[in-house]
Design an enzyme around this catalytic site. Structure first.
Site, short mmCIF file in Angstrom:
data_model
loop_
_atom_site.label_atom_id
_atom_site.label_comp_id
_atom_site.label_asym_id
_atom_site.label_seq_id
_atom_site.Cartn_x
_atom_site.Cartn_y
_atom_site.Cartn_z
N CYS A 111 1.60 0.59 8.05
CA CYS A 111 2.73 1.29 7.45
C CYS A 111 2.55 1.52 5.96
CB CYS A 111 4.02 0.54 7.73
SG CYS A 111 4.09 -1.15 7.06
N HIS A 138 8.16 -3.75 6.11
CA HIS A 138 7.84 -2.47 6.73
C HIS A 138 8.11 -1.37 5.71
CE1 HIS A 138 6.69 0.14 9.90
NE2 HIS A 138 7.87 0.72 10.04
N ASP A 153 9.48 7.75 10.36
CA ASP A 153 8.52 6.65 10.41
C ASP A 153 7.24 7.14 11.08
OD1 ASP A 153 7.00 4.35 10.94
OD2 ASP A 153 8.78 3.10 11.11
#
Length: 200
Positions: A111, A138, A153
């Protein structure tokens, strides 16, 4: 003629995903979803796969080591070391800070790397975007669509699913949005347990 047609075709594809303020929210979200699906397919999340034989089972994380001189050229701050459970070879996963010149060659990231590249990608397409940091470990981005900040995302190919992370069982704390000019607390957007998050 063939080269010209190829350039025109590429321009047509690029034009279809470029930000268009006259496009409806529904259409824009559909385009962004397709973009995230493509991104995830081309840049899958790296777990611990062997870089020699591609084995993904029984691999062992040995720890974090210092980056090599070559890795430091791209500002790697640390390197994760794994041993393959099949061929016993070692794989180095350098966590580069200069991801733009390395991610496209390695197709490996998590990420941290992918959120930075996704941010640059949507900005290059003309969107206004910001980087989201979840202190529970995250990162993702948001894009401004018709005056509303929308969750994207790239690791999950997720668009406009802000409560996704609650289904992970994460004990969320602070979640902050960063632009080049500002920082905003967006914790309440991503959890229904805002008071509990603030108490952690």
């Amino acid at each position: 003629a063939g080269e010209s047609a190829g350039v025109e075709g590429a321009s047509g594809v690029l034009g279809s995903v470029m930000h268009d303020p006259s496009r409806s929210e529904e259409a824009t979200l559909s385009i962004l979803k397709s973009l995230m699906v493509w991104f995830k397919a081309d840049y899958p999340y790296y777990y611990d796969g062997c870089m020699k034989c591609a084995n993904a089972e029984g691999n062992v994380f040995l720890g974090v080591i210092a980056p090599t001189a070559a890795e430091q050229e791209h500002y790697a701050g640390r390197t994760e070391l794994y041993q393959c459970g099949r061929c016993a070879s070692f794989s180095r996963f350098a966590r580069y800070n200069h991801v733009g010149t390395t991610l496209y060659d390695t197709n490996r990231g998590r990420c941290g790397e992918y959120s930075v590249v996704a941010l640059a990608l949507v900005e290059a397409l003309g969107y206004t975007a910001r980087w989201i940091v979840d202190w529970a470990d995250h990162l993702w981005i948001e894009v401004l669509v018709q005056g509303r900040w929308v969750h994207l995302d790239p690791c999950e190919a997720a668009v406009d699913e802000p409560l996704l992370y609650e289904s992970w069982g994460k004990n969320q704390t602070y979640i902050m949005a960063f632009t080049r000019e500002s920082i905003e607390d967006v914790t309440s957007t991503y959890t229904t347990q805002h008071e509990a998050s603030m108490s952690r």
